[in-house]
Write an enzyme that holds these catalytic residues in place. Structure first.
Site, PDB file in Angstrom:
ATOM      1  N   LYS A  72       0.844  -1.199   0.000  1.00  0.00           N
ATOM      2  CA  LYS A  72       0.000   0.000   0.000  1.00  0.00           C
ATOM      3  C   LYS A  72       0.883   1.255   0.000  1.00  0.00           C
ATOM      4  CE  LYS A  72      -3.562   2.065   2.944  1.00  0.00           C
ATOM      5  NZ  LYS A  72      -4.442   1.853   4.103  1.00  0.00           N
ATOM      6  N   GLU A  92      10.548  -4.589   4.537  1.00  0.00           N
ATOM      7  CA  GLU A  92      10.620  -5.987   4.103  1.00  0.00           C
ATOM      8  C   GLU A  92      10.299  -6.110   2.619  1.00  0.00           C
ATOM      9  OE1 GLU A  92       9.045  -4.858   6.717  1.00  0.00           O
ATOM     10  OE2 GLU A  92       9.406  -6.131   8.477  1.00  0.00           O
ATOM     11  N   GLY A 115      -4.828  -2.348   5.598  1.00  0.00           N
ATOM     12  CA  GLY A 115      -4.009  -3.470   5.118  1.00  0.00           C
ATOM     13  C   GLY A 115      -4.661  -4.818   5.368  1.00  0.00           C
ATOM     14  N   ARG A 116      -5.079  -5.047   6.619  1.00  0.00           N
ATOM     15  CA  ARG A 116      -5.617  -6.385   6.949  1.00  0.00           C
ATOM     16  C   ARG A 116      -7.049  -6.583   6.461  1.00  0.00           C
ATOM     17  NH1 ARG A 116      -4.532  -3.215  11.029  1.00  0.00           N
ATOM     18  NH2 ARG A 116      -6.078  -2.549  12.545  1.00  0.00           N
ATOM     19  N   GLU A 171      -4.429  -7.469  15.408  1.00  0.00           N
ATOM     20  CA  GLU A 171      -3.954  -6.128  15.090  1.00  0.00           C
ATOM     21  C   GLU A 171      -5.116  -5.129  15.252  1.00  0.00           C
ATOM     22  OE1 GLU A 171      -2.244  -5.276  11.140  1.00  0.00           O
ATOM     23  OE2 GLU A 171      -0.291  -5.202  12.082  1.00  0.00           O
TER      24      GLU A 171
HETATM   25  C1  G6Q Z   1      -2.391  -4.102   8.273  1.00  0.00           C
HETATM   26  C2  G6Q Z   1      -1.182  -3.354   8.480  1.00  0.00           C
HETATM   27  C3  G6Q Z   1       0.078  -4.019   7.977  1.00  0.00           C
HETATM   28  C4  G6Q Z   1       0.407  -3.724   6.528  1.00  0.00           C
HETATM   29  C5  G6Q Z   1       1.839  -4.131   6.252  1.00  0.00           C
HETATM   30  C6  G6Q Z   1       2.238  -3.915   4.830  1.00  0.00           C
HETATM   31  O1  G6Q Z   1      -3.494  -3.728   8.560  1.00  0.00           O
HETATM   32  O2  G6Q Z   1      -1.361  -2.088   7.997  1.00  0.00           O
HETATM   33  O3  G6Q Z   1       0.093  -5.398   8.173  1.00  0.00           O
HETATM   34  O4  G6Q Z   1      -0.489  -4.375   5.677  1.00  0.00           O
HETATM   35  O5  G6Q Z   1       2.688  -3.424   7.113  1.00  0.00           O
HETATM   36  O6  G6Q Z   1       2.143  -2.575   4.485  1.00  0.00           O
HETATM   37  P1  G6Q Z   1       2.273  -2.106   3.011  1.00  0.00           P
HETATM   38  O7  G6Q Z   1       1.183  -2.709   2.221  1.00  0.00           O
HETATM   39  O8  G6Q Z   1       2.201  -0.621   3.029  1.00  0.00           O
HETATM   40  O9  G6Q Z   1       3.619  -2.604   2.520  1.00  0.00           O
END
Ligand code: G6Q
Length: 538
Positions: A207, A213, A268-269, A354
């Site tokens: 996102k 990572e 994200g989740r 989370e």
């Molecule tokens: C989920 C969080 C987290 C996120 C990751 C990846 O709700 O926001 O798990 O999805 O940190 O983030 P990016 O998609 O920005 O790489």
């Protein structure tokens, strides 16, 4: 103003009710009401939900629904569906429900109908997925793509992995799917093992497009590709991006025409039905993917419109509150009796923990009650030969969710009957157990009787669906999403931010610089300093 959950009328009444009824066993509840196995069930959207094997009575449920109303659940639900910025700490709307809304729907955020945008991206995803599936999308050397590697982490990984595993039987078997998330180089090394770079497409799912990572793995993938294919122009054929950050995508060298966008109102989740689902769509095809979205939408509509008393996610959430806050249960087991759902508990761990693993309420106060339980689980029957011992005879109360299907995806009798018999038997054993008299009547040696007694009184819910399909997977995921939302409303926490993951990230950045000799080790505590020194003595 203080959150005030524990001073609500319904909360106090629930506390009193708990004191009065906590010693009543599930056995006794069934004795008092032999038909509760029929009445405490719901049949909605093709899901048979049995919640009779819980330590509840009609009064418990009445008080829990009262609690939900005192916490304004219906208004909060309406606020989410209408696109209000209910993620107040991040000043965002929360609209994963728009990702599966039908094209004719309209949800307006800041003057824009987001459903229109959603369908535009879905169309673009479909066109791309079809090109890859048909072999029309070729790599740099002209070979068709045969391997798809999704690079992402957290919300940009767990949904795609879970959905791929869950729907593997619907996937195009000629294509290979791999997933890289961990910054540990072993993850990348194993993911590309045996793959031909000329036939490999990397989907960089992020996102923000800044996650350490994912960016590290994407750069390694870039180098791996270029090493084999030589030419920078290869990137355009072998990399696509799923992101909200066009600038960073372009900087990486990915053609922004091959970027599939989404929006800040997708957490994200909660993003597996956004562009983050591209690997899923390539795997199962656009038609199955739309069926999955349809399943999500059906559950969204059920949650939005069903009265609280007939609402599956609402009842699930209230049961969780009942055990978490009154029985002091610490965890919730999710036990799918369907091997394809093997990553479902891991997926739910992020979605739930989370979201509600928070001690600060929306109004900034520290809670004086327990919030999010620990979700965990493994597919049955494997778990039965492992940790179920503790659920049956341990000292901890662990409410369980059993998930099963009437039909297997494989015609391999007698597997399915054996599988489902086990699931149903576990619920029965947990609830009713086996008394000392029953054990003794079997002629068991007196000394062994206490060891063979099952106290029972262990609560469980059972969800029974027809067959694991894209549509049913969608329903199941949305069911838990909305249950988490309700839990958040009751506990007064924001289920849509994740500030608790930030500190470790920042500290890691400092330590990276120290490990790489860019900065002198700053003064940490003695433990951290010693660990850094020990690591550097390689
Ligand atoms: C989920 C969080 C987290 C996120 C990751 C990846 O709700 O926001 O798990 O999805 O940190 O983030 P990016 O998609 O920005 O790489």
């Amino acid at each position: 103003m203080k959150n005030g959950l524990t001073s609500l009328e319904s909360w106090k009444a629930l506390d009193k009710h708990y004191q009065e009824t906590r010693k009543t066993s599930i056995r006794e509840l069934f004795r008092q009401d032999p038909l509760r196995g029929n009445s405490l069930t719901l049949n909605a959207e093709g899901i048979y939900f049995d919640y009779s094997k819980h330590r509840i009575t009609g009064k418990t449920l009445g008080l829990l629904f009262k609690l939900a109303r005192e916490r304004n659940l219906e208004a909060r639900r309406a606020a989410m569906f209408s696109g209000e910025k209910i993620n107040t700490t991040e000043k965002r709307a929360v609209l994963h429900i728009a990702l599966r809304a039908p094209v004719e729907a309209s949800i307006v955020v800041d003057g824009v109908n987001v459903v229109e945008q959603v369908h535009e991206v879905l169309g673009k995803m479909q066109a791309f997925a079809e090109k890859v599936r048909s072999g029309q999308w070729t790599g740099h050397t002209g070979k068709p793509i045969r391997n798809i590697v999704n690079i992402g982490i957290g919300g940009s990984d767990l949904g795609p992995v879970m959905a791929f595993e869950a729907l593997r039987n619907y996937s195009m078997r000629e294509l290979t799917f791999r997933f890289v998330s961990n910054i540990d180089g072993s993850d990348f090394a194993e993911a590309v093992q045996g793959l031909d770079p000329a036939e490999t497409l990397f989907i960089v799912a992020s996102k923000t497009f800044t996650t350490l990572e994912t960016m590290t793995n994407a750069l390694t993938a870039r180098a791996w590709t270029l090493k084999a294919l030589g030419d920078e122009t290869a990137i355009q054929k072998h990399f696509v991006a799923l992101s909200t950050n066009e600038k960073e995508v372009a900087k990486f060298g990915i053609d922004t025409r091959n970027m599939f966008g989404f929006w800040d109102w997708v957490g994200g989740r909660y993003s597996m039905t956004s562009a983050i689902g591209l690997s899923t769509m390539i795997a199962i095809g656009p038609e199955h993917y739309r069926q999955m979205l349809h399943g999500f939408h059906k559950m969204d509509e059920h949650f939005r419109t069903a009265p609280l008393e007939k609402n599956i996610p609402v009842i699930m959430a209230l049961l969780t509150v009942w055990y978490n806050n009154f029985f002091n249960a610490q965890t919730q087991a999710v036990l799918p009796y369907e091997n394809y759902l093997k990553r479902f508990p891991a997926y739910l761990q992020q979605m739930t923990m989370e979201s509600t693993g928070k001690y600060i309420t929306l109004d900034g106060h520290k809670v004086d009650y327990q919030t999010g339980p620990i979700y965990w689980g493994e597919p049955g029957t494997n778990g039965q030969h492992s940790f179920y011992q503790l659920i049956h005879q341990g000292t901890k109360l662990i409410p369980c969710d059993f998930i099963g299907f009437k039909k297997s995806l494989h015609d391999l009798p007698p597997h399915q009957d054996y599988l489902m018999a086990n699931m149903i038997a576990q619920g029965e054993a947990l609830a009713f157990g086996k008394t000392a008299d029953e054990v003794a009547a079997e002629g068991v040696d007196e000394k062994l009787v206490p060891h063979k007694v099952f106290e029972g009184n262990r609560p469980s819910s059972t969800f029974l669906l027809d067959q694991l399909s894209p549509e049913n997977l969608g329903k199941l995921v949305a069911m838990y999403e909305h249950s988490v939302f309700v839990q958040g409303v009751i506990w007064g926490v924001n289920p849509f931010d994740q500030m608790g993951v930030e500190l470790g990230k920042v500290l890691a950045q400092n330590i990276i610089a120290e490990l790489q000799g860019e900065t002198k080790p700053s003064k940490h505590d003695s433990s951290t300093n010693a660990l850094i020194q020990a690591y550097l003595r390689k």
